[in-house]
Design a protein around this motif. Structure first.
Motif, PDB file in Angstrom:
ATOM      1  N   TYR A  91      12.491   1.390 -66.648  1.00  0.00           N
ATOM      2  CA  TYR A  91      12.655   0.253 -67.560  1.00  0.00           C
ATOM      3  C   TYR A  91      13.323  -0.961 -66.904  1.00  0.00           C
ATOM      4  CZ  TYR A  91      17.670  -0.065 -68.644  1.00  0.00           C
ATOM      5  OH  TYR A  91      19.016  -0.312 -68.580  1.00  0.00           O
ATOM      6  N   ASN A  92      13.835  -0.812 -65.682  1.00  0.00           N
ATOM      7  CA  ASN A  92      14.382  -1.988 -64.988  1.00  0.00           C
ATOM      8  C   ASN A  92      14.162  -1.856 -63.486  1.00  0.00           C
ATOM      9  OD1 ASN A  92      16.357  -0.286 -63.907  1.00  0.00           O
ATOM     10  ND2 ASN A  92      17.979  -0.985 -65.271  1.00  0.00           N
ATOM     11  N   ILE A 129      14.533   5.731 -68.476  1.00  0.00           N
ATOM     12  CA  ILE A 129      14.941   6.132 -69.826  1.00  0.00           C
ATOM     13  C   ILE A 129      14.289   7.469 -70.161  1.00  0.00           C
ATOM     14  CG2 ILE A 129      14.749   5.589 -72.280  1.00  0.00           C
ATOM     15  CD1 ILE A 129      14.900   2.659 -71.615  1.00  0.00           C
ATOM     16  N   ILE A 167       8.654  -4.170 -72.096  1.00  0.00           N
ATOM     17  CA  ILE A 167       9.221  -3.774 -73.383  1.00  0.00           C
ATOM     18  C   ILE A 167       8.744  -4.732 -74.475  1.00  0.00           C
ATOM     19  CG2 ILE A 167      11.342  -3.383 -74.688  1.00  0.00           C
ATOM     20  CD1 ILE A 167      11.057  -1.435 -72.425  1.00  0.00           C
ATOM     21  N   THR A 172       9.463  -6.750 -77.447  1.00  0.00           N
ATOM     22  CA  THR A 172      10.672  -7.277 -78.066  1.00  0.00           C
ATOM     23  C   THR A 172      10.474  -7.634 -79.536  1.00  0.00           C
ATOM     24  OG1 THR A 172      10.099  -9.513 -77.297  1.00  0.00           O
ATOM     25  CG2 THR A 172      11.536  -8.182 -75.886  1.00  0.00           C
ATOM     26  N   ILE A 201      12.406   1.561 -79.346  1.00  0.00           N
ATOM     27  CA  ILE A 201      13.040   1.173 -78.082  1.00  0.00           C
ATOM     28  C   ILE A 201      14.129   0.122 -78.294  1.00  0.00           C
ATOM     29  CG2 ILE A 201      11.303  -0.595 -77.575  1.00  0.00           C
ATOM     30  CD1 ILE A 201      13.036   1.682 -74.999  1.00  0.00           C
ATOM     31  N   LEU A 202      13.934  -0.791 -79.243  1.00  0.00           N
ATOM     32  CA  LEU A 202      14.915  -1.850 -79.442  1.00  0.00           C
ATOM     33  C   LEU A 202      16.231  -1.310 -79.996  1.00  0.00           C
ATOM     34  CD1 LEU A 202      12.787  -4.832 -80.817  1.00  0.00           C
ATOM     35  CD2 LEU A 202      13.498  -4.338 -78.480  1.00  0.00           C
ATOM     36  N   LEU A 246      18.182  -0.077 -76.675  1.00  0.00           N
ATOM     37  CA  LEU A 246      18.290  -0.931 -75.492  1.00  0.00           C
ATOM     38  C   LEU A 246      19.723  -1.381 -75.187  1.00  0.00           C
ATOM     39  CD1 LEU A 246      15.222  -3.335 -75.143  1.00  0.00           C
ATOM     40  CD2 LEU A 246      16.019  -1.552 -73.572  1.00  0.00           C
ATOM     41  N   VAL A 297      21.483   1.517 -73.514  1.00  0.00           N
ATOM     42  CA  VAL A 297      20.891   1.793 -72.207  1.00  0.00           C
ATOM     43  C   VAL A 297      21.329   0.755 -71.177  1.00  0.00           C
ATOM     44  CG1 VAL A 297      18.689   1.728 -70.985  1.00  0.00           C
ATOM     45  CG2 VAL A 297      18.896   3.090 -73.071  1.00  0.00           C
ATOM     46  N   LYS A 298      21.302  -0.516 -71.555  1.00  0.00           N
ATOM     47  CA  LYS A 298      21.696  -1.593 -70.640  1.00  0.00           C
ATOM     48  C   LYS A 298      23.175  -1.476 -70.252  1.00  0.00           C
ATOM     49  CE  LYS A 298      18.217  -4.995 -72.049  1.00  0.00           C
ATOM     50  NZ  LYS A 298      17.980  -6.319 -72.685  1.00  0.00           N
ATOM     51  N   SER A 330      23.452   1.061 -67.549  1.00  0.00           N
ATOM     52  CA  SER A 330      22.930   0.546 -66.294  1.00  0.00           C
ATOM     53  C   SER A 330      23.943  -0.382 -65.612  1.00  0.00           C
ATOM     54  CB  SER A 330      21.614  -0.207 -66.527  1.00  0.00           C
ATOM     55  OG  SER A 330      20.589   0.689 -66.931  1.00  0.00           O
TER      56      SER A 330
END
Length: 378
Positions: free
Chosen positions: A83-84, A90, A141, A143, A231-232, A235, A238-239, A242
């Motif tokens: 995802y990044n 993820i 992703i 949004t 997913i939203l 996020l 998750v961020k 990271s």
């Protein structure tokens, strides 16, 4: 009465690829309140290029490169997606629960090491950092928070160890809520795309745009009703992991299933060899000759330059595998026989020809490669 009784009274089947070794909880009856269409959608048709630049086939091929299989030491498996550009994947928390180090298997069958850098005790989500995936462009992703009923979707993952399997369906329900200790699922999508053990952690894509809209996480009994976390909703969490990985990971004693024997789900060398050959032809048909060439062994590449390899397909418009057989041979190698129908151009006309290809497939530096090959026209 709390709405969560709808599903908490039934035990949904977690598509568990970890924690309790791939075993599943099954509830065969479906409450009327949860009844929904399980009709699989038809492949997304090509639309006006202004509204849809890629076909379903293009979306699947490009997305598969960024979906990985996650393997634990106990033999259980799950799925995940990049995802990044930091190499962060993820997945579901139940996939990597009670593990710090995991093995990642990419679409081209390359094995990499991954480290769990974040995991939630309450939301079924986790992040695995894979240095070998750093700087790769991630999956896009979606949004847009307004996902509608009957939205066509693609579910990607490794059900039952069958890496990079794709199923189609639609969003058949919104805002589903239930609990399955230790996790709480809130406002999740209900989907008709079939998912199985090993799908957990794989992405749910918008079938028209190829963007990630959810994480495939659970399934209801033997029915084709699955659940995907938007997913939203995850996020921000998750961020945060990271940016600042967790120093200590929580434990999940309730997922260890005390006294229960693990039932690992592993694909065999023959399965992997078959997949590599199929992926080779998928790459050829997509015009991705760089990926196809990368699947060849070092000896083959040393004897054939990329330019020569690419030129050998100048007259082929497509190559479809009609039948494929894999047989283990000496050592860890596998002999793969593929019967192929090729569409070729010659002097302005198109001809259909059939070939029988013999490939020897084996490991080089922990990655399965096509070591050698020969062909005969039939």
């Amino acid at each position: 009465m709390d709405r969560r009784w709808l599903i908490s009274l039934i035990v949904v089947l977690l598509c568990i690829g970890a924690g309790i070794g791939g075993s599943v909880y099954v509830k065969n009856s479906v409450p009327k309140q949860l009844e929904a269409s399980s009709k699989l959608s038809q492949p997304v048709s090509k639309q006006d290029s202004k509204t849809m630049a890629k076909s379903t086939q293009d979306i699947i091929y490009e997305s598969q490169k960024l979906v990985v299989q996650i393997e634990l030491e106990n033999g259980s498996i799950g799925s995940g997606f990049l995802y990044n550009k930091q190499g962060d994947v993820i997945t579901n928390a139940h996939v990597v629960a009670n593990a710090k180090e995991v093995t990642i298997v990419t679409a081209d069958s390359k094995e990499m090491k991954g480290e769990v850098i974040g995991i939630s005790r309450t939301t079924d989500v986790a992040v695995v950092r894979v240095p070998g995936l750093k700087d790769r462009a991630p999956l896009p992703i979606d949004t847009n928070s307004d996902v509608e009923l009957l939205t066509e979707v693609l579910a990607l993952g490794s059900p039952l160890g069958l890496q990079n399997t794709v199923t189609t369906g639609e969003i058949s329900g919104l805002n589903r809520n239930f609990e399955l200790a230790p996790f709480t699922y809130e406002n999740v999508y209900q989907i008709s795309a079939p998912i199985s053990p090993g799908n957990s952690g794989g992405p749910l894509l918008n079938g028209k745009t190829g963007e990630v809209i959810g994480i495939n996480s659970a399934k209801l009994g033997q029915e084709t009703i699955g659940f995907s976390i938007p997913i939203l909703d995850i996020l921000p969490m998750v961020k945060k992991w990271s940016q600042s990985p967790m120093k200590e990971l929580p434990e999940f004693p309730e997922l260890k299933a005390k006294g229960e024997k693990n039932t690992p789900v592993h694909s065999t060398d023959a399965d992997q060899a078959t997949y590599v050959v199929q992926y080779f032809y998928d790459s050829i048909n997509q015009g991705d000759f760089v990926t196809a060439y990368s699947l060849l062994g070092s000896k083959w590449q040393s004897n054939t330059s990329y330019e020569e390899f690419r030129a050998s397909y100048n007259q082929k418009l497509s190559a479809k595998i009609d039948h494929i057989v894999a047989d283990p041979v000496e050592g860890e190698n596998v002999e793969v026989t593929a019967f192929v129908t090729a569409e070729e151009t010659k002097t302005g006309s198109v001809e259909m020809k059939k070939y029988k290809y013999h490939y020897i497939v084996g490991f080089e530096n922990d990655q399965m490669k096509i070591i050698s090959g020969s062909e005969e026209q039939i």
